[in-house]
Design an enzyme around this catalytic site. Structure first.
Site, PDB file in Angstrom:
ATOM      1  N   THR A 402       0.817  -1.206   0.000  1.00  0.00           N
ATOM      2  CA  THR A 402       0.000   0.000   0.000  1.00  0.00           C
ATOM      3  C   THR A 402       0.856   1.262   0.000  1.00  0.00           C
ATOM      4  OG1 THR A 402      -1.652  -1.232   1.241  1.00  0.00           O
ATOM      5  CG2 THR A 402      -1.872   1.135   1.326  1.00  0.00           C
ATOM      6  N   THR A 420      -4.236   1.307  -2.444  1.00  0.00           N
ATOM      7  CA  THR A 420      -3.699  -0.050  -2.281  1.00  0.00           C
ATOM      8  C   THR A 420      -4.130  -0.993  -3.392  1.00  0.00           C
ATOM      9  OG1 THR A 420      -3.485  -1.850  -0.671  1.00  0.00           O
ATOM     10  CG2 THR A 420      -5.658  -0.879  -0.903  1.00  0.00           C
ATOM     11  N   GLU A 422      -3.671  -4.145  -2.012  1.00  0.00           N
ATOM     12  CA  GLU A 422      -3.517  -5.116  -0.926  1.00  0.00           C
ATOM     13  C   GLU A 422      -2.077  -5.598  -0.836  1.00  0.00           C
ATOM     14  OE1 GLU A 422      -3.778  -6.437   2.208  1.00  0.00           O
ATOM     15  OE2 GLU A 422      -3.601  -8.399   1.261  1.00  0.00           O
ATOM     16  N   GLU A 441      -7.706  -7.607  -3.014  1.00  0.00           N
ATOM     17  CA  GLU A 441      -8.328  -7.022  -1.814  1.00  0.00           C
ATOM     18  C   GLU A 441      -9.314  -7.952  -1.121  1.00  0.00           C
ATOM     19  OE1 GLU A 441      -6.996  -4.108   0.087  1.00  0.00           O
ATOM     20  OE2 GLU A 441      -6.920  -3.693  -2.052  1.00  0.00           O
ATOM     21  N   SER A 468     -11.115  -2.852   5.930  1.00  0.00           N
ATOM     22  CA  SER A 468      -9.761  -2.337   5.729  1.00  0.00           C
ATOM     23  C   SER A 468      -9.217  -1.806   7.045  1.00  0.00           C
ATOM     24  CB  SER A 468      -9.806  -1.207   4.708  1.00  0.00           C
ATOM     25  OG  SER A 468      -8.573  -0.548   4.654  1.00  0.00           O
ATOM     26  N   SER A 469      -7.907  -1.594   7.049  1.00  0.00           N
ATOM     27  CA  SER A 469      -7.262  -0.925   8.185  1.00  0.00           C
ATOM     28  C   SER A 469      -6.764   0.462   7.798  1.00  0.00           C
ATOM     29  CB  SER A 469      -6.060  -1.743   8.660  1.00  0.00           C
ATOM     30  OG  SER A 469      -6.473  -2.998   9.101  1.00  0.00           O
ATOM     31  N   GLY A 489       0.756  -0.491   5.625  1.00  0.00           N
ATOM     32  CA  GLY A 489       1.221  -1.466   6.608  1.00  0.00           C
ATOM     33  C   GLY A 489       0.148  -2.373   7.169  1.00  0.00           C
ATOM     34  N   GLY A 490      -0.907  -2.680   6.394  1.00  0.00           N
ATOM     35  CA  GLY A 490      -1.940  -3.579   6.885  1.00  0.00           C
ATOM     36  C   GLY A 490      -2.516  -3.050   8.187  1.00  0.00           C
TER      37      GLY A 490
HETATM   38  N1  GLU Z   1      -5.630  -4.390   2.268  1.00  0.00           N
HETATM   39  C1  GLU Z   1      -5.084  -3.565   3.285  1.00  0.00           C
HETATM   40  C2  GLU Z   1      -6.182  -2.885   4.084  1.00  0.00           C
HETATM   41  O1  GLU Z   1      -7.097  -2.397   3.491  1.00  0.00           O
HETATM   42  C3  GLU Z   1      -4.289  -2.511   2.652  1.00  0.00           C
HETATM   43  C4  GLU Z   1      -3.499  -1.794   3.606  1.00  0.00           C
HETATM   44  C5  GLU Z   1      -2.140  -2.433   3.740  1.00  0.00           C
HETATM   45  O2  GLU Z   1      -2.040  -3.624   3.634  1.00  0.00           O
HETATM   46  O3  GLU Z   1      -1.191  -1.698   3.960  1.00  0.00           O
HETATM   47  O4  GLU Z   1      -6.114  -2.820   5.272  1.00  0.00           O
END
Ligand code: GLU
Length: 589
Positions: A402, A420, A422, A441, A468-469, A489-490
């Site tokens: 991302t 992103t 993903e 995603e 999402s985060s 960073g998820g």
């Molecule tokens: N798929 C992740 C989310 O939406 C993207 C963000 C990431 O992995 O940095 O949380």
């Protein structure tokens, strides 16, 4: 310029010189990759120098923050192709200087109409697909929201046309840009996936290998795709010939003759693309020690989770605590907010998310009493369930997927935008002839229910957006912008944003130190993932019961602080993600 960024800049110039190609990648000569810039007239912080330059150029010509943001995002699709682009989605947070209002656009990918809660169960075995198998497949591809977000942002806050906002990206895609150490590393890490698909190997493994650092990477297919959109509008993608190619690539990915995988087929149709809509959403809002913190509401869990953690922390005088106690409270508040996130947050069109309750002071008080100053306590799995210990384990997210970027303009408008596909490289499927990677995603959904007897808010359904985060954030003070920030960073995005806010507001660190400080991320698991420098300085925390799992880097923040008299300070990263690119229109002397 730090020694590290100076070294990187020099390396790129030298290698490009060696292959006797001019440094054609930049729109204008001279923008060096700097993590810090202070000045006037607007600012951009993004992953790549070409994208930052594209945004600064739009701002210099009088464009708005939204105009520049679209130019930056489109250029990142060229120069940061493993993080985001046309094949992905994201969340756009905007502060309008004229109205004083913060608004958001939800450009998250959606599940095709033929998707459902069982879609990640392998019919051959009755068991969920192994995660890597689902990732590298058409099945994981959500209907991309990126282009629709750009169009909507320009409709609401732009002054230029989409075709003009795409120009810098087209130029970079045509002329090429020097391969960075990061892109080379991303290709090498993903080459086994990329070589499964002829289109992906052609673009990213020319001659069968990852291109060397400093060689020029061009993407004429993507330049043509952007040109087609510039000419025909977004319908070329959402129903037209580009859309037909996207749907075909998910259903029948171009498998190489020697492919070693059998990816589960995707279910996306051109009609799914036609049906795609962005959503204008009210932002989440909490007040924190006199600041107004605005974030992204569900389908992202970012705004609620950051907001709940801040509300919990606000019940304590964190600024008056010693360092160990302050960090202990930061980690515990984050853990508690994550317990609620996992239990309650999903796409609000499908799930009744108790947003007001989760962001209420009453709820924060209920949670705050679960923090003991003398030891780590188990987090409850849900507010109604009492103190049931959580069974989470530390989950390092080593791959920083991302990208996040921030933009401000001379009028005082601000954009905080996370994009992103993903995973790094998304599904690894490049749409043949189109020059961009498709997202994965839909693997952000839970493949099977995770909440015991309680309903799981994050299972797939037709049209549903995976949780999402992403946490693009804008903070106001007395109604005026104070900070814009976010990170990739998820799920560590949430804690990176939270930690920067705690550093800046509670610890009184300046923005630069707040961003560059070592990070730790507690997401309701037994062990806290942390950067080595954080662990080295965390002696007192271990005595309270904190256990740490080291990880080299967490997140890659992009931030702007708004100073008096229209001055802004733009802060990116020095070493995380190889350093990022901050610039202002008129640098302060
Ligand atoms: N798929 C992740 C989310 O939406 C993207 C963000 C990431 O992995 O940095 O949380």
């Amino acid at each position: 310029m730090t020694a590290r960024t100076r070294a990187l800049t020099t390396a790129v110039v030298l290698t490009v010189g060696l292959i006797a190609a001019p440094t054609t990648a930049s729109a204008a000569p001279g923008l060096a990759k700097e993590p810090l810039a202070t000045g006037y007239g607007g600012a951009v912080v993004s992953d790549t120098v070409e994208a930052t330059e594209a945004g600064i150029d739009v701002l210099r010509r009088g464009g708005t923050a939204a105009d520049a943001a679209v130019a930056v995002a489109a250029t990142l699709g060229v120069t940061d192709p493993f993080m985001a682009g046309l094949g992905g989605g994201g969340y756009f947070v905007h502060y309008d200087a004229r109205t004083g209002r913060v608004s958001t656009i939800d450009g998250r990918e959606t599940t095709p109409a033929a998707g459902d809660a069982q879609m990640f169960i392998d019919p051959a075995t009755g068991a969920p697909y192994p995660f890597p198998r689902a990732v590298t497949s058409g099945l994981s591809v959500g209907v991309p929201g990126m282009l629709a977000t750009w169009e909507r942002a320009l409709q609401r806050w732009g002054t230029i046309k989409l075709k003009d906002a795409l120009k810098p990206a087209i130029k970079v895609a045509d002329k090429g840009f020097p391969v960075t150490p990061e892109i080379r590393a991303e290709i090498i890490a993903n080459q086994d996936r990329l070589k499964q698909f002829t289109s992906s190997a052609e673009l990213f493994l020319p001659g069968g290998a990852a291109p060397e650092v400093g060689t020029v990477m061009r993407n004429p297919d993507l330049a043509d795709t952007y040109r087609e959109i510039a000419k025909q509008g977004t319908r070329a993608f959402y129903g037209g010939s580009i859309g037909a190619d996207v749907a075909a690539a998910t259903q029948h990915p171009p498998l190489a003759p020697d492919a070693t995988i059998t990816p589960p087929p995707g279910r996306m149709t051109v009609q799914d693309l036609r049906d795609y809509r962005t959503i204008d959403r009210a932002p989440t809002h909490v007040t924190y020690r006199g600041y107004d913190v605005y974030g992204m509401a569900p389908s992202s869990s970012g705004g609620i989770t950051v907001g709940e953690a801040l509300n919990i922390l606000e019940t304590f005088d964190v600024g008056a605590m010693d360092r160990t106690q302050a960090l202990h409270h930061y980690l515990e508040a984050s853990k508690l907010a994550f317990a609620d996130r996992n239990r309650y947050i999903g796409d609000p069109a499908f799930v009744n998310v108790p947003q007001d309750r989760l962001l209420s002071d009453a709820h924060a008080a209920l949670r705050a009493c679960l923090i003991s100053p003398t030891s780590v306590l188990p987090a409850p799995t849900a507010p109604d369930a009492g103190c049931v210990p959580a069974a989470g384990t530390a989950s390092p997210e080593n791959e920083v997927h991302t990208n996040h970027f921030v933009v401000s303009d001379r009028r005082g408008n601000v954009v905080s935008y996370t994009n992103t596909i993903e995973q790094v490289g998304g599904s690894a499927i490049v749409v043949p002839g189109r020059g961009f990677l498709l997202n994965n995603e839909l693997t952000d959904f839970n493949f099977t229910p995770t909440q015991g007897s309680a309903p799981d808010p994050n299972l797939a359904a037709p049209g549903k957006r995976p949780r999402s985060s992403m946490s693009p954030t804008i903070v106001l003070k007395d109604g005026k912008p104070f900070l814009a920030l976010g990170s990739p960073g998820g799920s560590t995005i949430i804690t990176t944003v939270l930690q920067i806010l705690v550093n800046r507001i509670d610890f009184g660190m300046n923005l630069r130190d707040s961003v560059w400080a070592p990070r730790a991320t507690q997401r309701n698991s037994a062990s806290t993932v942390a950067e080595p420098a954080f662990i080295a300085a965390a002696g007192g925390l271990q005595a309270l019961g904190h256990v740490f799992t080291p990880q080299e880097f967490i997140g890659a923040a992009a931030t702007i602080e708004f100073l008096p008299h229209g001055k802004v300070q733009a802060v990116g990263e020095t070493v995380r993600r190889g350093g990022t690119s901050a610039a202002v229109v008129f640098p302060a002397r």
